[in-house]
Design an enzyme around this catalytic site. Sequence first.
Site, PDB file in Angstrom:
ATOM      1  N   GLU A 262      11.864 -19.350  15.226  1.00  0.00           N
ATOM      2  CA  GLU A 262      12.250 -20.637  15.784  1.00  0.00           C
ATOM      3  C   GLU A 262      11.675 -20.731  17.193  1.00  0.00           C
ATOM      4  O   GLU A 262      11.369 -19.716  17.823  1.00  0.00           O
ATOM      5  CB  GLU A 262      13.765 -20.809  15.812  1.00  0.00           C
ATOM      6  CG  GLU A 262      14.495 -19.877  16.736  1.00  0.00           C
ATOM      7  CD  GLU A 262      16.017 -20.085  16.694  1.00  0.00           C
ATOM      8  OE1 GLU A 262      16.640 -20.017  17.769  1.00  0.00           O
ATOM      9  OE2 GLU A 262      16.587 -20.306  15.605  1.00  0.00           O
TER      10      GLU A 262
ATOM     11  N   HIS B 137      19.790 -24.730  16.948  1.00  0.00           N
ATOM     12  CA  HIS B 137      20.419 -23.546  17.553  1.00  0.00           C
ATOM     13  C   HIS B 137      21.358 -23.976  18.684  1.00  0.00           C
ATOM     14  O   HIS B 137      21.232 -23.551  19.835  1.00  0.00           O
ATOM     15  CB  HIS B 137      19.368 -22.570  18.071  1.00  0.00           C
ATOM     16  CG  HIS B 137      19.910 -21.167  18.223  1.00  0.00           C
ATOM     17  ND1 HIS B 137      19.120 -20.049  18.147  1.00  0.00           N
ATOM     18  CD2 HIS B 137      21.177 -20.707  18.447  1.00  0.00           C
ATOM     19  CE1 HIS B 137      19.858 -18.969  18.330  1.00  0.00           C
ATOM     20  NE2 HIS B 137      21.107 -19.342  18.512  1.00  0.00           N
TER      21      HIS B 137
ATOM     22  N   ARG C  11      22.261 -15.718  13.288  1.00  0.00           N
ATOM     23  CA  ARG C  11      20.914 -15.407  13.750  1.00  0.00           C
ATOM     24  C   ARG C  11      19.944 -15.599  12.590  1.00  0.00           C
ATOM     25  O   ARG C  11      20.216 -15.208  11.459  1.00  0.00           O
ATOM     26  CB  ARG C  11      20.821 -13.965  14.273  1.00  0.00           C
ATOM     27  CG  ARG C  11      21.485 -13.752  15.629  1.00  0.00           C
ATOM     28  CD  ARG C  11      20.739 -14.488  16.734  1.00  0.00           C
ATOM     29  NE  ARG C  11      21.341 -14.302  18.041  1.00  0.00           N
ATOM     30  CZ  ARG C  11      22.258 -15.094  18.572  1.00  0.00           C
ATOM     31  NH1 ARG C  11      22.715 -16.130  17.868  1.00  0.00           N
ATOM     32  NH2 ARG C  11      22.735 -14.874  19.781  1.00  0.00           N
TER      33      ARG C  11
END
Length: 400
Positions: A259, A282, A231
Amino acid sequence: MRLLIAEKFPEDKLAAFRELGLQTTYQPDLTLEQLTRAVADADILVVRGREVPAEVIDAGKHLALIIRAGAGVNTIDVAAASRRGIFVANCPGKNAVAVAELTMGLLLAIDRRIPQNTADLRAHQWNKKEYSKADGLKGKVFGIVGMGQIGEAVARRARAFEMPVIAWSRSLTPLRAEELGIGRCETVRELCQKADVVSVHLAQTAETKKLFNAEMFAAMKPGAIFLNTSRGGVVDQKALIDAMKTRGLRAGLDVFDPEPAGGKEAFADEILDLPGLVGTHHIGASTEQAQSAIADEAVRIVKCFMTTGEAPNCVNIEPNPPVKCHLVVRHYDKVGVLAAVLDKLRRANINVEGMNNTVFQGAKAAVATIQLGDKPTAELVAEIAAMHDMVIKVEAKNVD
């Protein structure tokens, strides 16, 4: 029961929910406003990485279970769900191989400068002289912070590259480290000082928020490689940028802080312009294999919840309820016994924090262990024991 799936989900798995008898609604592209309306009639909500704030949870008047089709639950307001008695469950470990594979991919891409190689080739440039310079991985110390299922999967792959592995994790015992064939560090700082590569595999919590700060990056070796596929919030990104500029740290990141929330949009951040960065979008858990395994786990959670009322992998059960006494009641297994006991506790204004009832062979007798928020008086215990047609024996065991 009504199920709302509010994000992309393997469509071949949707039939499994319907086979359970659920009224299944699949709406993967809802806006926050639309989700707030759509959840009003849902009993179960399934999401992947989208935000589920308090306003959505409060709008779900029938909501009993929220499933995160993945591991981290930091995008869900777990506290809001807990206030309303809503289970929040996740699917841990099902993406472990996918994340571990990406972690090693980022490491190789940094060491051999694969993105730069490719960029020059696409620009019709041949530069073997420059790209022949690489450190190599064999013998380099690989440090892992967080030894859950993903951390263990990464450790196995790092050892396959003949890299000595060291790790820190709250749950990592010396015995477990020995079983895994890795070294154990007492602190994260110690690991940062010893490792050539530091790879992060932690959930984002209040304790891990910005754990990797200027102090941690200062402890790392100059030119070390930092990998984060967990994370973005566990890293102080400004501190990482400074370390990349001043100490030559190289970073492989699948997550950023902040993000973009959407699937495709503009993204500007200073770290993206640094030559020591290799990044992805991600996508750590985004393989077909991982998504299929996660979907199967989500179906299993729903099936268990429908049949037992319990939610496997629940993350918001209070581990330490305020229990002051265990009331152990051996009783006859017949209608109304526990109701009568609970009524006496209610009249004494004693809250029940938990309860377990075990029935003996033949279903003639049982024993109930009732966790109480206050200690009952001797008179109350005697009053319960006096119900001879219902109760065999009562004991009050105080909690130290």
